[in-house]
Design a protein around this motif. Structure first.
Motif, mmCIF file in Angstrom:
data_model
loop_
_atom_site.group_PDB
_atom_site.id
_atom_site.type_symbol
_atom_site.label_atom_id
_atom_site.label_comp_id
_atom_site.label_asym_id
_atom_site.label_seq_id
_atom_site.Cartn_x
_atom_site.Cartn_y
_atom_site.Cartn_z
ATOM 1 N N GLU A 151 23.888 7.096 23.461
ATOM 2 C CA GLU A 151 22.072 7.825 23.239
ATOM 3 C C GLU A 151 22.220 7.142 21.641
ATOM 4 O O GLU A 151 22.088 6.944 20.835
ATOM 5 N N PHE A 152 20.446 6.811 22.078
ATOM 6 C CA PHE A 152 20.022 6.620 20.871
ATOM 7 C C PHE A 152 19.768 8.271 20.003
ATOM 8 O O PHE A 152 19.185 9.300 21.430
ATOM 9 N N ARG A 153 19.643 7.905 19.032
ATOM 10 C CA ARG A 153 19.158 9.791 18.422
ATOM 11 C C ARG A 153 17.590 9.988 18.922
ATOM 12 O O ARG A 153 17.362 11.372 19.192
ATOM 13 N N TYR A 154 16.539 8.914 18.425
ATOM 14 C CA TYR A 154 15.537 10.041 18.636
ATOM 15 C C TYR A 154 14.955 8.543 19.929
ATOM 16 O O TYR A 154 15.181 7.506 20.805
ATOM 17 N N PRO A 155 14.278 9.117 21.074
ATOM 18 C CA PRO A 155 13.441 8.534 22.379
ATOM 19 C C PRO A 155 12.930 6.841 22.295
ATOM 20 O O PRO A 155 12.571 6.491 20.815
ATOM 21 N N VAL A 156 13.333 6.444 23.159
ATOM 22 C CA VAL A 156 12.995 4.884 23.015
ATOM 23 C C VAL A 156 11.510 4.884 23.669
ATOM 24 O O VAL A 156 11.307 5.394 24.710
ATOM 25 N N SER A 157 10.613 4.304 22.721
ATOM 26 C CA SER A 157 9.095 4.849 22.843
ATOM 27 C C SER A 157 8.357 3.181 24.150
ATOM 28 O O SER A 157 8.708 2.239 23.596
ATOM 29 N N ASP A 158 7.555 3.706 24.979
ATOM 30 C CA ASP A 158 7.429 2.516 25.734
ATOM 31 C C ASP A 158 5.993 2.223 25.113
ATOM 32 O O ASP A 158 5.196 1.271 25.214
ATOM 33 N N ILE A 159 5.381 2.397 23.702
ATOM 34 C CA ILE A 159 4.135 2.066 23.294
ATOM 35 C C ILE A 159 4.329 0.683 23.021
ATOM 36 O O ILE A 159 5.561 0.571 21.832
ATOM 37 N N ARG A 160 3.420 -0.446 23.111
ATOM 38 C CA ARG A 160 3.705 -1.614 22.738
ATOM 39 C C ARG A 160 2.236 -1.674 21.564
ATOM 40 O O ARG A 160 2.172 -2.844 21.121
ATOM 41 N N ASP A 161 2.110 -1.293 21.781
ATOM 42 C CA ASP A 161 0.395 -1.288 20.503
ATOM 43 C C ASP A 161 0.231 -0.499 19.411
ATOM 44 O O ASP A 161 0.387 1.076 19.932
ATOM 45 N N GLN A 162 0.206 -0.424 18.505
ATOM 46 C CA GLN A 162 0.102 0.434 17.266
ATOM 47 C C GLN A 162 -1.655 0.949 17.646
ATOM 48 O O GLN A 162 -1.336 2.722 16.937
ATOM 49 N N ASP A 163 -2.348 1.089 18.715
ATOM 50 C CA ASP A 163 -3.616 2.025 18.751
ATOM 51 C C ASP A 163 -3.013 2.990 19.943
ATOM 52 O O ASP A 163 -4.019 3.816 19.733
ATOM 53 N N GLU A 164 -2.283 2.962 20.593
ATOM 54 C CA GLU A 164 -1.983 3.545 21.083
ATOM 55 C C GLU A 164 -0.918 5.021 20.885
ATOM 56 O O GLU A 164 -0.605 5.808 21.123
ATOM 57 N N ALA A 165 -0.014 4.907 19.111
ATOM 58 C CA ALA A 165 0.079 5.284 18.990
ATOM 59 C C ALA A 165 -0.333 6.892 18.198
ATOM 60 O O ALA A 165 -0.792 6.922 17.044
ATOM 61 N N GLY A 166 0.124 8.028 18.518
ATOM 62 C CA GLY A 166 -0.894 9.483 17.265
ATOM 63 C C GLY A 166 -0.684 8.980 16.192
ATOM 64 O O GLY A 166 1.011 9.212 15.694
ATOM 65 N N PHE A 167 -0.613 9.884 16.233
ATOM 66 C CA PHE A 167 -0.992 10.460 14.240
ATOM 67 C C PHE A 167 0.299 11.661 14.104
ATOM 68 O O PHE A 167 0.683 12.506 15.548
ATOM 69 N N GLY A 168 1.258 11.613 13.168
ATOM 70 C CA GLY A 168 1.916 12.435 12.926
ATOM 71 C C GLY A 168 3.110 11.462 11.811
ATOM 72 O O GLY A 168 3.079 10.785 11.517
ATOM 73 N N LEU A 169 4.268 12.666 11.529
ATOM 74 C CA LEU A 169 5.028 12.475 10.775
ATOM 75 C C LEU A 169 6.351 11.024 11.632
ATOM 76 O O LEU A 169 5.992 11.239 12.288
ATOM 77 N N THR A 170 6.609 10.288 10.699
ATOM 78 C CA THR A 170 7.289 9.555 11.335
ATOM 79 C C THR A 170 8.664 9.985 11.272
ATOM 80 O O THR A 170 9.685 10.196 10.387
ATOM 81 N N PRO A 171 10.142 9.264 12.034
ATOM 82 C CA PRO A 171 11.268 9.635 11.897
ATOM 83 C C PRO A 171 11.696 9.108 10.244
ATOM 84 O O PRO A 171 11.318 8.283 10.406
ATOM 85 N N SER A 172 12.782 9.526 9.137
ATOM 86 C CA SER A 172 13.102 8.820 8.194
ATOM 87 C C SER A 172 14.142 7.575 8.688
ATOM 88 O O SER A 172 14.491 7.777 10.024
ATOM 89 N N GLN A 173 13.865 7.073 7.837
ATOM 90 C CA GLN A 173 15.129 6.089 7.964
ATOM 91 C C GLN A 173 15.894 5.757 6.933
ATOM 92 O O GLN A 173 15.464 5.880 5.647
ATOM 93 N N THR A 174 17.041 5.257 6.887
ATOM 94 C CA THR A 174 17.684 4.303 5.888
ATOM 95 C C THR A 174 17.465 3.589 4.892
ATOM 96 O O THR A 174 16.630 2.727 5.605
#
Length: 213
Positions: A9-32
């Motif tokens: 399984e993916f560590r983080y849930p797979v998002s169904d957001i397809r447009d940046q305007d649909e994304a809420g504000f908040g901290l994004t996960p760390s990336q390598t």
């Protein structure tokens, strides 16, 4: 996403957001950190905090190895330090006497390690730092370690071996188990200093202490 197994399984849930305007504000996960971490972060001679030949200049070499002792040859080291009077060239340090300037001693350096996992900085020895007018931190360099595969940089410190009494009284160094404090004290290397940072050693007593910021 690379953070998965073929049947896992993916560590983080797979998002169904397809447009940046649909994304809420908040901290994004760390990336390598990717293999090209140095691009845009290091400039030519950015490991030279003072020019070679500056009075009082010293070389400080930082090496990064893994638990097997093999060099981490794509690491980037960042250092941040006070000047010889123990003052940071930063508006956050009230002792700067005004605005921080590019012409002043910035105390900031970055350098990519070579194939041996080492990078050498040319700088000035920092002074002790007063904290709230009474506690004093021993002269030290703050170190940040970046490398491919790390979710977040690692934070540690480099202390100098000649400051035995100051190191023993340093409030930050005292947070480290006494048996491991020596891992943060550089060795004298000719006319300069050298510290080896050990990442992910199976023996915690040999792994460099890192700090949570």
């Amino acid at each position: 996403m690379i953070d998965t197994h073929k049947t896992g399984e993916f560590r983080y849930p797979v998002s169904d957001i397809r447009d940046q305007d649909e994304a809420g504000f908040g901290l994004t996960p760390s990336q390598t950190v990717g293999p090209y971490v140095h691009i845009g972060l290091t400039l030519e001679d950015s490991e030279k905090i003072v020019p070679e030949g500056t009075e009082g200049a010293v070389d400080v070499t930082v090496a990064v190895v893994d638990g097997n002792g093999d060099p981490i040859a794509d690491a980037m080291i960042e250092i941040w330090q006070a000047d010889s009077a123990g003052v940071f060239n930063s508006p956050l340090d009230p002792r700067t006497g005004g605005k921080a300037t590019a012409e002043g001693f910035r105390g900031l350096g970055r350098g990519m390690v070579d194939q041996t996992g080492s990078v050498t900085f040319t700088t000035l020895l920092p002074g002790a730092i007063e904290v709230d007018g009474h506690d004093t931190e021993a002269p030290h360099l703050k170190l940040g370690v970046f490398a491919r595969g790390m979710l977040e940089r690692l934070y540690t410190r480099l202390y100098f071996p000649e400051n035995t009494d100051a190191n023993a009284a340093d409030p930050v160094l005292q947070l480290v188990d006494e048996a491991r404090r020596g891992l943060l004290v550089a060795e004298q290397d000719g006319t300069g200093y050298r510290l080896t940072i050990v990442v992910q050693h199976e023996d915690p007593a040999q792994e460099t202490p890192f700090f949570r910021i």
